[in-house]
Design an enzyme around this catalytic site. Structure first.
Site, PDB file in Angstrom:
ATOM      1  N   ASP A 277       0.822  -1.198   0.000  1.00 20.82           N
ATOM      2  CA  ASP A 277       0.000   0.000   0.000  1.00 20.82           C
ATOM      3  C   ASP A 277       0.866   1.262   0.000  1.00 20.82           C
ATOM      4  OD1 ASP A 277      -1.953   1.860   0.282  1.00 20.82           O
ATOM      5  OD2 ASP A 277      -2.690   1.173   2.218  1.00 20.82           O
TER       6      ASP A 277
ATOM      7  N   ASP B 114      -2.469   6.479  -5.790  1.00 16.84           N
ATOM      8  CA  ASP B 114      -2.627   5.587  -4.646  1.00 16.84           C
ATOM      9  C   ASP B 114      -2.812   4.158  -5.141  1.00 16.84           C
ATOM     10  OD1 ASP B 114      -3.077   4.696  -2.056  1.00 16.84           O
ATOM     11  OD2 ASP B 114      -5.221   5.152  -2.119  1.00 16.84           O
TER      12      ASP B 114
END
Ligand SMILES: *[C@@H]1O[C@H](CO)[C@@H](O)[C@H](O)[C@H]1NC(C)=O
Ligand SMILES: *[C@@H]1O[C@H](CO)[C@@H](O)[C@H](O)[C@H]1NC(C)=O
Ligand SMILES: *[C@@H]1O[C@H](CO)[C@@H](O)[C@H](O)[C@H]1NC(C)=O
Ligand SMILES: *[C@@H]1O[C@H](CO)[C@@H](O)[C@H](O)[C@H]1NC(C)=O
Ligand SMILES: *[C@@H]1O[C@H](CO)[C@@H](O)[C@H](O)[C@H]1NC(C)=O
Ligand SMILES: *[C@@H]1O[C@H](CO)[C@@H](O)[C@H](O)[C@H]1NC(C)=O
Ligand SMILES: *[C@@H]1O[C@H](CO)[C@@H](O)[C@H](O)[C@H]1NC(C)=O
Length: 488
Positions: free
Chosen positions: A160, A366
């Site tokens: 992430d 992201d």
């Protein structure tokens, strides 16, 4: 005693933290468009076989992107290429995926909004979740396998770019551990494991700017971390050091990570999380002397294919041309990767919106957000342009925040307009067909973009749109590279 400390941390984290979990393109529930693409004569449309929407139950690994440097295989956490099968039965459906995606974006917006400096419960309509200013935003949906300890134990972690801290569940699981596929890491079995003490400088890294990590030392001499995600998932435990093995030749001693003694969540059977944000706790920062804060990845087009995550320059094939856009500075949050979108083309035509609209828009890239979010004015223009090119197909009801959906059950092949993003520096990024549409059945296939509700919120370039692109983060160089066809 320790358990008490941790238990009280749990209460704290319940109050302050929120949790998050999502996936997309589950082989069961969310089909992505894949394959079947041909260039049309017009050049401005993709042609699809609609039956390529159906899920594939066989893994077809991509051979691209391997062989050079510190490269890890990336797969979607649910799907035939993942070896994590524990949570398949509980895999969220497409509605849940989108709703969790919205929660993640709400947290991103909250963390970046002007009033998030206040350390209190969120009081706006944006999120009904109790959130503190630093609440973490999510867990991502792609996994990699790394080695931890001496001798090394393999652990599969979600990766992430929106999280800083890396953590894994740890024995003896003083409070609780959720079920994971691999054996839970046991510090006793590692000769290189070390606790970090409360009064060390390393422990203070957990506080400011650590992207939602809370520090609790109280009377224990061992530094304790806590991190929560958007749906009451969390990990709390000892902040520790051990040897991290990315590949047999890429070994990092004294890597700082969370050794989770109290863990809860739907992490899909993964052992924890690999934090790739830009702050000092992240893998990127901790490996800076080896890789100069350079990493790249390619997210596979479907859950039945594989991608890669590579640390260091020179991992990208020289045949793959990268075009770089500068990271924009943003003092509000030093964890996220900010970029500047300067235009969008649909079916070969630039959206006709004032340049100033793009100029005043800030965005982040992201790996954990699924659907790309755009300012309302830009999204409206994109939707209008897309709908104009799709009038051959009957529209159907919307799916969560996706409002432009089609029933394609009567058509063997469909033509969809190409979409291309422009980033600062005239960097052109074509969206792979897989990234243009999102759906769970051929009778409801939707444009895979959404508008923010507030024009002042940041845009988010999400992972659904990044598929098959080689995305290179040159943090030291201050720029982000895009290449076409990093994996399939
Ligand atoms: C998804 O799951 C939720 C909760 O289990 C359920 O209420 C909803 O109807 C499901 N949606 C679809 C599209 O299956
Ligand atoms: C939340 O809103 C209520 C009423 O609008 C207000 O009384 C309260 O002070 C607010 N709380 C915070 C923490 O801002
Ligand atoms: C680790 O070793 C200590 C001391 O030998 C022992 O008390 C403890 O139970 C062990 N923990 C685990 C998780 O094996
Ligand atoms: C780490 O700290 C915990 C809590 O203080 C303790 O139980 C454990 O034995 C320590 N482990 C090592 C290797 O020092
Ligand atoms: C922590 O230390 C303080 C002061 O030394 C003491 O009053 C308190 O009871 C201790 N708390 C725990 C949980 O041991
Ligand atoms: C799609 O299917 C509908 C219904 O069968 C048909 O009317 C339409 O012409 C088809 N469109 C295309 C572009 O093939
Ligand atoms: C949009 O965000 C700004 C800045 O955070 C805030 O001042 C404004 O009230 C918001 N507008 C709406 C309609 O929520």
């Amino acid at each position: 005693m320790l358990a008490t400390t941790i238990a009280s941390s749990i209460t704290i984290s319940f109050l302050f933290c929120v949790s998050f979990f999502l996936l997309l393109c589950s082989s069961k529930n969310g089909y992505a468009l894949g394959g079947g693409e041909r260039k049309t004569m017009q050049g401005h449309f993709h042609t699809f076989q609609v039956n390529s929407l159906l899920p594939v139950s066989v893994c077809n690994p991509s051979i691209k992107g391997y062989g050079k440097k510190a490269t890890l295989k990336v797969v979607h956490k649910h799907g035939p290429c993942s070896h994590l099968s524990l949570d398949e039965a509980n895999a969220p459906n497409v509605t849940q995926i989108l709703s969790e995606d919205q929660s993640r974006v709400n947290i991103i917006h909250f963390r970046l909004s002007s009033n998030s400096a206040q350390n209190n419960i969120l009081n706006s309509s944006k999120a009904t979740l109790p959130v503190n200013s630093g609440a973490s935003i999510g867990t991502g949906n792609f996994i990699v396998t790394v080695g931890l300890g001496t001798p090394k134990k393999d652990l599969t972690l979600l990766f992430d770019t929106g999280s800083d801290l890396t953590w894994t569940q740890c024995q003896p699981c003083l409070v609780s551990c959720y079920r994971q596929q691999e054996p839970i890491f046991n510090p006793n079995e590692s000769t290189t494991y070390k606790n970090i003490s409360c009064n060390s400088a390393e422990c203070t890294q957990l506080t400011s700017h650590a992207g939602g990590v809370i520090k609790r030392c109280s009377n224990s001499s061992t530094c304790i971390y806590g991190i929560g995600y958007v749906d009451q998932s969390y990990s709390i435990g000892f902040f520790s050091k051990d040897t991290l093995t990315l590949t047999p030749t890429d070994v990092l001693p004294n890597f700082r990570f969370g050794c989770g003694q109290s863990n809860r969540g739907l992490f899909g059977g993964a052992a924890g999380l690999l934090g790739l944000a830009r702050n000092q706790l992240s893998v990127v920062s901790q490996t800076s002397s080896m890789y100069q804060k350079y990493f790249s990845y390619c997210l596979p087009s479907t859950s039945s294919s594989t991608g890669h995550l590579t640390f260091g320059k020179g991992g990208t094939s020289s045949a793959l041309k990268l075009n770089f856009t500068p990271f924009s500075r943003n003092s509000k949050n030093p964890s996220f990767y900010f970029v500047h979108i300067t235009g969008i083309k649909v079916g070969g035509r630039k959206l006709s919106i004032a340049k100033s609209v793009f100029k005043t828009t800030t965005s982040i890239i992201d790996s954990g957000t699924v659907i790309t979010r755009l300012p309302p004015a830009i999204y409206s223009a994109l939707r209008v342009a897309f709908r104009q090119k799709m009038t051959n197909y009957p529209m159907t009801k919307g799916l969560s925040m996706l409002d432009t959906c089609y029933d394609l059950s009567n058509n063997k092949t469909v033509l969809i307009p190409k979409i291309r993003f422009y980033f600062q520096g005239n960097v052109k990024v074509p969206i792979y067909p897989t990234g243009i549409l999102f759906g769970h059945s051929v009778s409801q296939v939707c444009l895979a973009f959404a508008g923010n509700s507030n024009a002042s919120d940041v845009g988010v370039f999400g992972n659904h749109q990044q598929k098959t692109l080689e995305v290179a983060y040159d943090v030291t160089g201050g720029k982000l590279g895009f290449g076409i066809g990093g994996c399939s």
